[in-house]
Design a protein around this motif. Structure first.
Motif, PDB file in Angstrom:
ATOM      1  N   LYS A 126      20.609  59.330  70.025  1.00  8.58           N
ATOM      2  CA  LYS A 126      21.270  58.591  68.953  1.00  8.58           C
ATOM      3  C   LYS A 126      20.937  57.109  69.115  1.00  8.58           C
ATOM      4  N   CYS A 127      20.943  56.346  68.024  1.00 12.69           N
ATOM      5  CA  CYS A 127      20.643  54.910  68.101  1.00 12.69           C
ATOM      6  C   CYS A 127      21.590  54.234  69.099  1.00 12.69           C
ATOM      7  N   PRO A 128      21.063  53.631  70.167  1.00  9.94           N
ATOM      8  CA  PRO A 128      21.938  53.002  71.166  1.00  9.94           C
ATOM      9  C   PRO A 128      22.760  51.843  70.613  1.00  9.94           C
ATOM     10  N   TYR A 129      22.258  51.187  69.556  1.00 12.91           N
ATOM     11  CA  TYR A 129      23.049  50.112  68.943  1.00 12.91           C
ATOM     12  C   TYR A 129      24.262  50.687  68.209  1.00 12.91           C
ATOM     13  N   CYS A 130      24.072  51.841  67.549  1.00 18.22           N
ATOM     14  CA  CYS A 130      25.209  52.489  66.879  1.00 18.22           C
ATOM     15  C   CYS A 130      26.260  52.890  67.920  1.00 18.22           C
ATOM     16  N   THR A 131      25.792  53.393  69.072  1.00 21.71           N
ATOM     17  CA  THR A 131      26.698  53.760  70.163  1.00 21.71           C
ATOM     18  C   THR A 131      27.437  52.514  70.670  1.00 21.71           C
ATOM     19  N   LYS A 170      26.472  49.275  59.384  1.00 22.97           N
ATOM     20  CA  LYS A 170      25.614  50.339  58.857  1.00 22.97           C
ATOM     21  C   LYS A 170      24.253  50.201  59.532  1.00 22.97           C
ATOM     22  N   HIS A 171      23.662  51.326  59.910  1.00 20.84           N
ATOM     23  CA  HIS A 171      22.350  51.275  60.573  1.00 20.84           C
ATOM     24  C   HIS A 171      21.253  50.846  59.594  1.00 20.84           C
ATOM     25  N   VAL A 172      20.778  49.625  59.732  1.00 17.47           N
ATOM     26  CA  VAL A 172      19.621  49.141  58.962  1.00 17.47           C
ATOM     27  C   VAL A 172      18.669  48.485  59.959  1.00 17.47           C
ATOM     28  N   TYR A 201      14.980  51.282  64.476  1.00 17.05           N
ATOM     29  CA  TYR A 201      15.505  50.045  65.057  1.00 17.05           C
ATOM     30  C   TYR A 201      16.790  49.623  64.329  1.00 17.05           C
ATOM     31  N   HIS A 202      17.682  48.966  65.027  1.00 18.97           N
ATOM     32  CA  HIS A 202      18.952  48.519  64.451  1.00 18.97           C
ATOM     33  C   HIS A 202      18.954  46.981  64.451  1.00 18.97           C
ATOM     34  N   LEU A 203      18.891  46.422  63.248  1.00 22.22           N
ATOM     35  CA  LEU A 203      18.896  44.959  63.079  1.00 22.22           C
ATOM     36  C   LEU A 203      20.013  44.313  63.913  1.00 22.22           C
TER      37      LEU A 203
HETATM   38 ZN    ZN Z   1      21.900  52.122  64.749  1.00 23.17          ZN
END
Ligand code: ZN
Ligand code: ZN
Length: 334
Positions: free
Chosen positions: A198-203, A241-243, A290-292
């Motif tokens: 999973k996106c580590p930034y979202c985590t 939000k994941h962008v 990637y997560h801005l």
């Molecule tokens: Zn993300």
């Protein structure tokens, strides 16, 4: 002519650009930080448009115009033009490998100045909603502009404010460098992101929203002091939000990004008394995984021998404590 150099053994690039420091005396550090820095002959001020290269994008009353040799646009809101002393220049992008130990290629790329206000000494912390959302729109447009160039892989977008942060003028401005390569920092990060399910930034967002490092949230963004803050009062701002880049942000998201940026800068002003600072956008437009993110760093400590020897930073205030001050906007000791 600048060059981009790469050493194979150490996977790092450097840009050799001697045009940027013409005389040895330019290396001597000027003393003091002045509000008036450069006002007398400021090329970024309204009315001094002739002092800069021709503007490539001038924002005026909601329109985007360009300067011509015959006519420079006056009474503008934001003004973008090539840096007079560019670290990179739009030379042809071909290159040859010289040996298998290191490589040199022409310093291809674009280096642009984004003047954020016609008024000298104006501060982002005092910008109106309209000025802020306008500026976020400029950031998005200019990233988008260089993304469309076939030889550009990365757009570095950042602001240096105050002499200790690398600014030579006290006229509010940001800079953009469009590069023909993916910087090693981002390459490494991307590699790590791809290892995760999973996106580590979202985590990270999920965790930090309830942590003591949380500073504030608005409708679209979350600001917190990162767990491994490299320097005192470092702040990261992430879209909820994941962008992956600014071009994926809605108008509402850009508006509330402006608000969040102003909130954090106001907190810096109150807690740290107008510190010099840098902020930079980390964004990738070729990689949706990637997560801005936006990172802000007040320049309160110096990188010295230990940091350069190890890549490990000594931070004298914990991110938890830094967040508690920024949240309440109190100065340490109060
Ligand atoms: Zn993300
Ligand atoms: Zn000025």
């Amino acid at each position: 002519m600048s060059e981009i150099r790469k050493h194979y053994f150490l996977p790092e690039y450097c840009i050799i650009s001697e045009e940027r420091a013409k005389r040895p005396s330019d290396f001597a550090e000027a003393v003091g930080d002045s509000e008036e820095l450069g006002r007398a002959s400021c090329a970024f001020c309204e009315g001094a448009e002739e002092m800069t290269p021709l503007a490539t994008a001038v924002y005026k009353d909601g329109k985007i115009l360009v300067d011509t040799d015959e006519k420079r646009v006056r009474s503008w809101d934001f003004r973008c033009f090539p840096n007079r002393y560019p670290a990179l220049s739009p030379v042809p992008a071909f290159f040859e490998l010289s040996e298998n130990v290191w490589e040199t290629r022409p310093g291809f790329g674009f280096h642009e100045v984004i003047v954020e206000s016609p008024v000298h000494g104006n501060k982002l912390a005092n910008f109106s909603d309209k000025e802020l959302s306008g500026l976020m729109g400029v950031y998005r447009d200019r990233t988008s502009h260089y993304r469309a160039h076939e030889n550009i892989r990365y757009v570095s977008l950042f602001k240096n404010s105050g002499k200790a942060a690398g600014a030579s003028l006290n006229h509010p401005h940001s800079q953009l460098l469009a590069l023909p390569l993916l910087p090693p920092l981002l390459e490494k990060e991307l590699h790590a992101i791809r290892e995760e399910e999973k996106c580590p930034y979202c985590t990270l967002l999920e965790k930090e929203r309830t942590s003591e490092r949380l500073i504030r949230e608005n409708s679209e963004w979350t600001a917190f002091a990162p767990y491994c803050s490299a320097s005192p009062f470092e702040v990261w701002v992430l879209p909820k939000k994941h962008v992956s880049w600014l071009g994926d942000c809605s108008e509402e998201a850009l508006f509330s990004l402006g608000e969040m940026l102003r909130d954090v800068l106001r907190a810096y002003e109150k807690v740290l008394k107008n510190p010099p600072y840098n902020y930079m956008f980390f964004q990738l437009f070729e990689t949706p995984e990637y997560h801005l993110n936006l990172r802000l760093l007040p320049r309160l400590s110096r990188i010295a021998g230990f940091e350069m020897n190890t890549g490990i930073y000594i931070n004298t205030i914990s991110p938890e404590r830094a967040a508690s001050y920024l949240k309440r906007e109190r100065r340490p000791g109060e």
